[in-house]
Design a protein around this motif. Structure first.
Motif, PDB file in Angstrom:
ATOM      1  N   ALA A  32      77.429  91.413  47.012  1.00 23.96           N
ATOM      2  CA  ALA A  32      78.256  92.357  46.254  1.00 23.96           C
ATOM      3  C   ALA A  32      79.018  93.308  47.177  1.00 23.96           C
ATOM      4  N   ILE A  33      79.667  92.736  48.188  1.00 25.86           N
ATOM      5  CA  ILE A  33      80.509  93.507  49.091  1.00 25.86           C
ATOM      6  C   ILE A  33      81.688  92.616  49.458  1.00 25.86           C
ATOM      7  N   THR A  34      82.863  93.203  49.486  1.00 29.22           N
ATOM      8  CA  THR A  34      84.057  92.421  49.776  1.00 29.22           C
ATOM      9  C   THR A  34      84.406  92.502  51.260  1.00 29.22           C
ATOM     10  N   PRO A  35      85.165  91.535  51.741  1.00 24.40           N
ATOM     11  CA  PRO A  35      85.636  91.629  53.121  1.00 24.40           C
ATOM     12  C   PRO A  35      86.418  92.927  53.385  1.00 24.40           C
ATOM     13  N   ALA A  36      87.180  93.379  52.414  1.00 25.40           N
ATOM     14  CA  ALA A  36      87.924  94.636  52.586  1.00 25.40           C
ATOM     15  C   ALA A  36      86.957  95.814  52.739  1.00 25.40           C
ATOM     16  N   GLN A  37      85.849  95.793  52.017  1.00 21.43           N
ATOM     17  CA  GLN A  37      84.855  96.863  52.150  1.00 21.43           C
ATOM     18  C   GLN A  37      84.170  96.803  53.515  1.00 21.43           C
ATOM     19  N   VAL A  38      83.905  95.605  53.998  1.00 16.69           N
ATOM     20  CA  VAL A  38      83.310  95.457  55.323  1.00 16.69           C
ATOM     21  C   VAL A  38      84.297  95.960  56.379  1.00 16.69           C
ATOM     22  N   ALA A  39      85.577  95.629  56.205  1.00 25.50           N
ATOM     23  CA  ALA A  39      86.599  96.118  57.141  1.00 25.50           C
ATOM     24  C   ALA A  39      86.654  97.642  57.110  1.00 25.50           C
ATOM     25  N   ARG A  40      86.480  98.242  55.946  1.00 26.20           N
ATOM     26  CA  ARG A  40      86.503  99.707  55.852  1.00 26.20           C
ATOM     27  C   ARG A  40      85.300 100.317  56.557  1.00 26.20           C
ATOM     28  N   VAL A  41      84.133  99.714  56.398  1.00 27.62           N
ATOM     29  CA  VAL A  41      82.943 100.190  57.109  1.00 27.62           C
ATOM     30  C   VAL A  41      83.192 100.125  58.617  1.00 27.62           C
ATOM     31  N   ALA A  42      83.744  99.019  59.085  1.00 28.07           N
ATOM     32  CA  ALA A  42      84.048  98.866  60.518  1.00 28.07           C
ATOM     33  C   ALA A  42      85.041  99.938  60.967  1.00 28.07           C
ATOM     34  N   ALA A  43      86.025 100.244  60.136  1.00 30.56           N
ATOM     35  CA  ALA A  43      87.013 101.274  60.479  1.00 30.56           C
ATOM     36  C   ALA A  43      86.363 102.653  60.546  1.00 30.56           C
ATOM     37  N   LEU A  44      85.435 102.927  59.643  1.00 29.48           N
ATOM     38  CA  LEU A  44      84.728 104.220  59.658  1.00 29.48           C
ATOM     39  C   LEU A  44      83.878 104.360  60.919  1.00 29.48           C
ATOM     40  N   VAL A  45      83.278 103.261  61.361  1.00 33.16           N
ATOM     41  CA  VAL A  45      82.500 103.287  62.610  1.00 33.16           C
ATOM     42  C   VAL A  45      83.443 103.490  63.789  1.00 33.16           C
ATOM     43  N   ALA A  46      84.551 102.758  63.806  1.00 37.57           N
ATOM     44  CA  ALA A  46      85.510 102.866  64.916  1.00 37.57           C
ATOM     45  C   ALA A  46      86.098 104.273  65.007  1.00 37.57           C
ATOM     46  N   ALA A  47      86.269 104.923  63.861  1.00 37.21           N
ATOM     47  CA  ALA A  47      86.836 106.278  63.844  1.00 37.21           C
ATOM     48  C   ALA A  47      85.804 107.343  64.198  1.00 37.21           C
ATOM     49  N   GLY A  48      84.527 106.948  64.272  1.00 38.00           N
ATOM     50  CA  GLY A  48      83.482 107.913  64.585  1.00 38.00           C
ATOM     51  C   GLY A  48      82.950 108.648  63.374  1.00 38.00           C
ATOM     52  N   THR A  49      83.408 108.270  62.193  1.00 41.84           N
ATOM     53  CA  THR A  49      82.919 108.887  60.959  1.00 41.84           C
ATOM     54  C   THR A  49      81.491 108.457  60.685  1.00 41.84           C
ATOM     55  N   LEU A  50      81.179 107.206  61.034  1.00 42.62           N
ATOM     56  CA  LEU A  50      79.837 106.655  60.869  1.00 42.62           C
ATOM     57  C   LEU A  50      79.363 106.105  62.211  1.00 42.62           C
ATOM     58  N   ASN A  51      78.039 106.094  62.393  1.00 42.27           N
ATOM     59  CA  ASN A  51      77.461 105.310  63.479  1.00 42.27           C
ATOM     60  C   ASN A  51      76.878 104.050  62.836  1.00 42.27           C
ATOM     61  N   ASP A  52      76.357 103.143  63.622  1.00 40.43           N
ATOM     62  CA  ASP A  52      75.866 101.883  63.053  1.00 40.43           C
ATOM     63  C   ASP A  52      74.739 102.097  62.046  1.00 40.43           C
ATOM     64  N   ARG A  53      73.839 103.040  62.308  1.00 44.63           N
ATOM     65  CA  ARG A  53      72.744 103.281  61.375  1.00 44.63           C
ATOM     66  C   ARG A  53      73.270 103.776  60.040  1.00 44.63           C
ATOM     67  N   LEU A  54      74.196 104.724  60.071  1.00 52.07           N
ATOM     68  CA  LEU A  54      74.775 105.234  58.830  1.00 52.07           C
ATOM     69  C   LEU A  54      75.600 104.158  58.133  1.00 52.07           C
ATOM     70  N   ALA A  55      76.260 103.306  58.914  1.00 47.91           N
ATOM     71  CA  ALA A  55      77.034 102.204  58.330  1.00 47.91           C
ATOM     72  C   ALA A  55      76.119 101.260  57.554  1.00 47.91           C
ATOM     73  N   ARG A  56      74.921 101.018  58.077  1.00 46.09           N
ATOM     74  CA  ARG A  56      73.969 100.168  57.347  1.00 46.09           C
ATOM     75  C   ARG A  56      73.570 100.826  56.028  1.00 46.09           C
TER      76      ARG A  56
END
Length: 187
Positions: free
Chosen positions: A77-101
């Motif tokens: 129940a997650i779309t590729p666009a949502q996964v791309a957004r999570v990756a973008a939030l990590v790349a921007a420093g908004t999230l770290n990997d633990r928070l992304a999980r």
């Protein structure tokens, strides 16, 4: 599924081109295909994520979730666009990997899109210097022997204090900024 010889050739050409573009080995490409991740990875890249980030999330975290729930990867129940957004939030420093999980967990649980989850749960990385400085000061006070080692030039000991600050902030502290603050305080 039975493919004609020309279709097989086209598929192999596509996989070779993707291997080159993504800089992956034949074994890694085989893992992507065998996991049923080729299409989700392609769509995630098309949505703006790097190929490395798309592979990381689909073959790592999401593959594990699919396995745990005995679900096909593409049926999560997650779309590729949502996964791309999570990756973008990590790349921007908004999230770290633990928070992304944590965000991925919430998206999979139907709590909304990644940005909605970050906002609702307050999951953004803490990088505000005043909040971090207070946590750094507490960690230094609670670990005087570690602070003394850092003052004596054993910079590697800072990782103990970084861990203490991250624990105090629920894993939300920006580790790089915390390290800088610790070294400023004790340097």
């Amino acid at each position: 599924m039975v493919f004609s010889t020309s279709t097989k050739r086209q598929i192999l050409q596509l996989l070779r081109a993707l291997r080159t573009e993504w800089n992956v080995s034949a074994v890694e490409m085989e893992a992507i295909v065998n996991a049923g991740a080729l299409e989700p990875v392609l769509q995630t890249v098309a949505a703006g994520a790097s190929a490395a980030d798309a592979r990381k999330w689909w073959l790592g975290e999401l593959s594990r979730r699919a396995h745990d729930t005995e679900t096909e990867l593409a049926a999560l129940a997650i779309t590729p666009a949502q996964v791309a957004r999570v990756a973008a939030l990590v790349a921007a420093g908004t999230l770290n990997d633990r928070l992304a999980r944590d965000v991925i967990d919430a998206v999979l649980a139907g709590e909304g899109a990644p940005d909605e989850v970050v906002e609702a749960r307050g999951l953004a990385v803490v990088s505000d210097d005043s909040a971090l400085t207070a946590a750094v000061d507490e960690a230094i006070a609670a670990n005087p022997e570690v602070a003394a080692k850092i003052r004596d030039g054993k910079i590697a000991a800072a990782s103990v204090l970084v861990g203490a600050v991250r624990k105090a902030t629920g894993g939300k502290a920006d580790a790089a900024r915390v390290r800088e603050l610790i070294l400023q305080r004790l340097g």
